[in-house]
Design an enzyme around this catalytic site. Structure first.
Site, PDB file in Angstrom:
ATOM      1  N   TYR A   1      15.113 -14.296  53.165  1.00  0.00           N
ATOM      2  CA  TYR A   1      14.692 -13.347  54.597  1.00  0.00           C
ATOM      3  C   TYR A   1      15.847 -12.322  54.604  1.00  0.00           C
ATOM      4  CZ  TYR A   1      11.818 -17.034  57.018  1.00  0.00           C
ATOM      5  OH  TYR A   1      10.858 -17.844  57.154  1.00  0.00           O
ATOM      6  N   GLY A   2      17.070 -12.465  53.963  1.00  0.00           N
ATOM      7  CA  GLY A   2      18.329 -11.360  53.995  1.00  0.00           C
ATOM      8  C   GLY A   2      17.751  -9.938  53.748  1.00  0.00           C
TER       9      GLY A   2
ATOM     10  N   CYS B   1      19.103 -19.986  60.665  1.00  0.00           N
ATOM     11  CA  CYS B   1      19.228 -19.209  59.635  1.00  0.00           C
ATOM     12  C   CYS B   1      19.947 -18.016  60.506  1.00  0.00           C
ATOM     13  CB  CYS B   1      17.761 -18.814  59.201  1.00  0.00           C
ATOM     14  SG  CYS B   1      17.642 -17.226  58.434  1.00  0.00           S
TER      15      CYS B   1
ATOM     16  N   GLU C   1      21.736 -21.812  45.665  1.00  0.00           N
ATOM     17  CA  GLU C   1      20.258 -22.566  45.438  1.00  0.00           C
ATOM     18  C   GLU C   1      20.210 -22.958  43.878  1.00  0.00           C
ATOM     19  OE1 GLU C   1      16.889 -21.014  47.266  1.00  0.00           O
ATOM     20  OE2 GLU C   1      17.801 -21.311  49.000  1.00  0.00           O
TER      21      GLU C   1
ATOM     22  N   THR D   1      23.852 -19.739  56.315  1.00  0.00           N
ATOM     23  CA  THR D   1      24.012 -21.130  56.512  1.00  0.00           C
ATOM     24  C   THR D   1      24.041 -21.922  55.004  1.00  0.00           C
ATOM     25  OG1 THR D   1      21.575 -21.319  56.307  1.00  0.00           O
ATOM     26  CG2 THR D   1      22.653 -21.628  58.445  1.00  0.00           C
TER      27      THR D   1
END
Length: 275
Positions: free
Chosen positions: A47-48, A78, A157, A190
């Protein structure tokens, strides 16, 4: 919803991907009786780098999905969506919605002695200036130093958190912050608590590192208690957790098992665009 079914109703938690699991983990620790429905938007992560309008639309879709699970409260786990979508969705839905930015900002204001706070986050969170804005509302005399660290998310991730390259990237991003005189730092994404020990190692013991996930779990506890919605555990054998994603369920499940304090047996795929 009667008072007992309201107490046993689950809490909805959502994030752009796996990072929000750090928030779900803290909720499971601080509120062990609560049932949790988690949604990770793995098809549309990150989303960043997306616009505010897009993040609001994604958040609305996810909240509509979570409402089909009869959640009693929703945590936007988030930082980017908390910064850019919280105000819009809070006014739109009839369920209490909270984000991670305000709890994190408040904890940092309480932690700083020299009135200098650092914030690390995604490009969108840092561009939004939301942490600086909220900290200044709480304490106008505080200096805030914000730094975007976009590579931290893919490193986490891809399972690189203990790799030598991660130490190099931490040094690359945080060298200027280490020399800035801050005495408190907010992990404003997060994913970043999963790099906390490495960040602490680099920044030194003199800096208080604030994990908004922990502070958010405490705020959720207060919210549920104030509204008489806290699950007292009287009717449940044990708390239940269900996990949903928009893509790559098996990869998510493997990662979740490295974060959550219990085995995550199944993860369900949802076509979130339908909501």
């Amino acid at each position: 919803m009667n008072i007992n079914s309201r107490k046993t109703a689950p809490v909805g938690v959502f994030d752009s991907g796996v990072g929000g699991l750090t928030v779900a983990r803290e909720i499971s620790r601080q509120l062990p009786n609560e049932n949790i429905v988690y949604f990770g938007d793995t098809a549309r992560v990150p989303y960043g780098s997306k616009s505010q309008n897009t993040i609001i639309r994604f958040s609305e879709q996810i909240i509509r999905f979570l409402k089909t699970k009869d959640v009693k409260a929703i945590v936007i786990a988030c930082n980017t969506a908390s910064a850019l979508a919280l105000d819009a969705v809070r006014d739109e839905f009839d369920v209490p919605v909270m984000g991670v930015v305000i709890p994190g900002a408040r904890a940092a204001v309480e932690a700083t002695c020299n009135r200098k706070i650092g914030v690390v986050g995604t490009d969108a969170t840092v561009r939004s200036g939301m942490y600086t804005k909220i900290i200044r509302q709480m304490a106008p005399d505080i200096t805030v130093v914000e730094k975007a660290c976009p590579l931290f998310v893919p490193l986490v991730e891809e399972g690189f958190k203990d790799h030598a390259v991660t130490r190099e990237i931490i040094e690359y991003y945080l060298e200027s912050m280490r020399g800035s005189g801050i005495d408190a730092m907010i992990l404003g994404c997060t994913h970043y608590p999963l790099l906390r020990s490495k960040i602490r190692e680099y920044m030194g013991e003199g800096i208080q590192i604030v994990n908004p996930a922990y502070e958010t779990a405490l705020d959720l506890k207060r919210l549920l208690r104030d509204r008489e919605m806290e699950n007292d555990g009287a009717t449940e054998e044990h708390s239940r957790y269900s996990f949903y994603v928009s893509d790559a369920a098996e990869k998510f499940r493997r990662f979740a098992n490295t974060v959550m304090p219990f085995d995550v047996p199944t993860t369900n795929v949802v076509n979130i665009e339908e909501y």
